[in-house]
Write an enzyme that holds these catalytic residues in place. Structure first.
Site, short mmCIF file in Angstrom:
data_model
loop_
_atom_site.label_atom_id
_atom_site.label_comp_id
_atom_site.label_asym_id
_atom_site.label_seq_id
_atom_site.Cartn_x
_atom_site.Cartn_y
_atom_site.Cartn_z
N LYS A 135 -2.57 1.68 5.09
CA LYS A 135 -1.61 2.07 6.13
C LYS A 135 -2.24 3.06 7.11
O LYS A 135 -2.15 2.89 8.32
CB LYS A 135 -0.38 2.78 5.52
CG LYS A 135 0.45 1.95 4.58
CD LYS A 135 1.72 2.70 4.15
CE LYS A 135 1.46 3.91 3.29
NZ LYS A 135 0.90 3.61 1.96
N ARG B 61 9.84 6.30 2.75
CA ARG B 61 9.38 5.88 1.42
C ARG B 61 10.55 5.76 0.46
O ARG B 61 10.34 5.44 -0.71
CB ARG B 61 8.38 6.90 0.88
CG ARG B 61 6.92 6.52 1.12
CD ARG B 61 6.04 7.60 0.55
NE ARG B 61 4.72 7.17 0.24
CZ ARG B 61 3.62 7.58 0.90
NH1 ARG B 61 3.71 8.39 1.92
NH2 ARG B 61 2.45 7.19 0.50
N ARG C 200 -12.38 6.26 -1.84
CA ARG C 200 -11.91 6.80 -0.55
C ARG C 200 -12.42 8.22 -0.33
O ARG C 200 -12.43 9.04 -1.24
CB ARG C 200 -10.38 6.80 -0.52
CG ARG C 200 -9.81 7.50 0.71
CD ARG C 200 -8.41 7.07 1.02
NE ARG C 200 -7.40 7.64 0.15
CZ ARG C 200 -6.10 7.42 0.30
NH1 ARG C 200 -5.67 6.62 1.27
NH2 ARG C 200 -5.23 7.95 -0.53
N ARG D 23 -9.25 13.30 -1.92
CA ARG D 23 -7.87 13.81 -2.04
C ARG D 23 -7.55 14.13 -3.50
O ARG D 23 -7.91 13.38 -4.39
CB ARG D 23 -6.88 12.78 -1.49
CG ARG D 23 -6.77 12.86 0.01
CD ARG D 23 -5.90 11.80 0.58
NE ARG D 23 -4.68 11.54 -0.17
CZ ARG D 23 -3.71 10.75 0.25
NH1 ARG D 23 -3.83 10.12 1.41
NH2 ARG D 23 -2.64 10.55 -0.49
N ARG E 94 1.69 7.44 -8.56
CA ARG E 94 2.05 7.08 -7.18
C ARG E 94 2.47 5.61 -7.11
O ARG E 94 3.40 5.26 -6.38
CB ARG E 94 0.87 7.36 -6.23
CG ARG E 94 0.66 8.86 -6.05
CD ARG E 94 -0.72 9.20 -5.50
NE ARG E 94 -0.94 8.69 -4.17
CZ ARG E 94 -2.15 8.45 -3.65
NH1 ARG E 94 -3.22 8.66 -4.38
NH2 ARG E 94 -2.26 8.00 -2.43
P1 AMP Z 1 0.03 9.68 1.75
O1 AMP Z 1 -0.91 10.55 2.52
O2 AMP Z 1 0.91 8.86 2.64
O3 AMP Z 1 -0.64 8.87 0.70
O4 AMP Z 1 1.03 10.68 0.98
C1 AMP Z 1 0.52 11.61 0.04
C2 AMP Z 1 1.67 12.24 -0.71
O5 AMP Z 1 2.52 12.94 0.21
C3 AMP Z 1 2.59 11.28 -1.44
O6 AMP Z 1 2.08 10.88 -2.71
C4 AMP Z 1 3.84 12.16 -1.58
O7 AMP Z 1 3.68 13.15 -2.56
C5 AMP Z 1 3.88 12.84 -0.20
N1 AMP Z 1 4.61 12.02 0.78
C6 AMP Z 1 4.08 11.39 1.86
N2 AMP Z 1 5.03 10.71 2.54
C7 AMP Z 1 6.19 10.91 1.84
C8 AMP Z 1 7.52 10.45 2.01
N3 AMP Z 1 7.87 9.66 3.03
N4 AMP Z 1 8.44 10.85 1.09
C9 AMP Z 1 8.13 11.65 0.06
N5 AMP Z 1 6.88 12.12 -0.17
C10 AMP Z 1 5.91 11.75 0.71
#
Ligand code: AMP
Length: 211
Positions: free
Chosen positions: A14, A88, A127, A159, A170
């Site tokens: 994404k 999400r 990654r 990360r 996740r």
């Molecule tokens: P990402 O960078 O999109 O992989 O997001 C990393 C982490 O941020 C996720 O595993 C969640 O802990 C938090 N996070 C990101 N987007 C959301 C969302 N829309 N709702 C809740 N937690 C989020």
């Protein structure tokens, strides 16, 4: 004005695609994960609370994320925005639908990038990320100089939630809370599904045909 949502399991690409599309169409790429990681570096109390959830691979509480994204949307570029990793949950999707309706706006498209679990685990393990938003993969897209961002020269990092045990959590969160959004946006007539299992260029070109 373009308003696009990119949905899909963690590691489906994404962020990579959102960065490319945002650049191509001069849109804001709005990603709660990126916003929270940047805020955590500044040690704001909201971000430190969110980090406790992120480090465990759990979703951050809805209201924190909804407030954050609505604020970001209000400051988006005139050409529009790509929501990368939002919504999400159904509650987040409903909050977005309501915000748009209240402003006489609507989404153009929700792009669902789907990738099999085994491809994802392998992808996330290799990654490497940069604080500027650039994303690398040691196998398919390594940086020119090891551990260094090609764009801004910063040191790349792994990360903290890209560990195999956290990736599992996740993926479970995705199945439980995020997958129902496929039906939500299908019912709204907005969903387009694209396979995320291919090269970055192949996937970008499929998305561009769609848009
Ligand atoms: P990402 O960078 O999109 O992989 O997001 C990393 C982490 O941020 C996720 O595993 C969640 O802990 C938090 N996070 C990101 N987007 C959301 C969302 N829309 N709702 C809740 N937690 C989020």
């Amino acid at each position: 004005m373009k308003r696009i949502v990119v949905l899909g399991p963690p590691g489906t690409g994404k962020g990579t695609q959102a960065v490319i599309l945002a650049k191509k169409f001069d849109l804001s790429q709005l990603a709660p994960g990126d916003i929270l990681r940047a805020a955590a570096a500044q040690k704001t109390s909201m971000a430190l609370k969110a980090k406790e959830y992120m480090d465990q691979g759990l979703l951050v509480p809805n209201q924190i994320i909804i407030d954050l994204i609505i604020e970001a949307i209000k400051g988006a570029k005139p050409g529009g925005y790509i929501l990368d990793g939002f919504p999400r949950t159904i509650q987040q999707a409903e909050a977005l639908t309501k915000f748009l309706a209240d402003n006489q706006q609507q989404l153009d498209r929700a792009i669902f990038l789907d990738t099999p679990d085994d491809v994802i685990v392998e992808r996330l393990a290799s990654r490497r990320s940069c604080k500027c938003g650039a994303i690398y993969n040691l196998k398919s897209k390594p940086p020119i100089t090891a551990d260094t961002c090609d764009h801004c020269g910063s040191t790349l990092f792994i990360r903290s939630d890209d560990k195999p045990e956290t990736i599992k959590v996740r993926q479970e969160q995705y199945r439980k809370d995020t997958k129902p959004l496929i039906a939500y946006y299908t019912d709204a007539g907005l969903l387009s599904q694209i396979s995320g299992d291919g090269s970055q260029e192949e996937i970008t070109s499929k998305i561009l045909q769609l848009l």
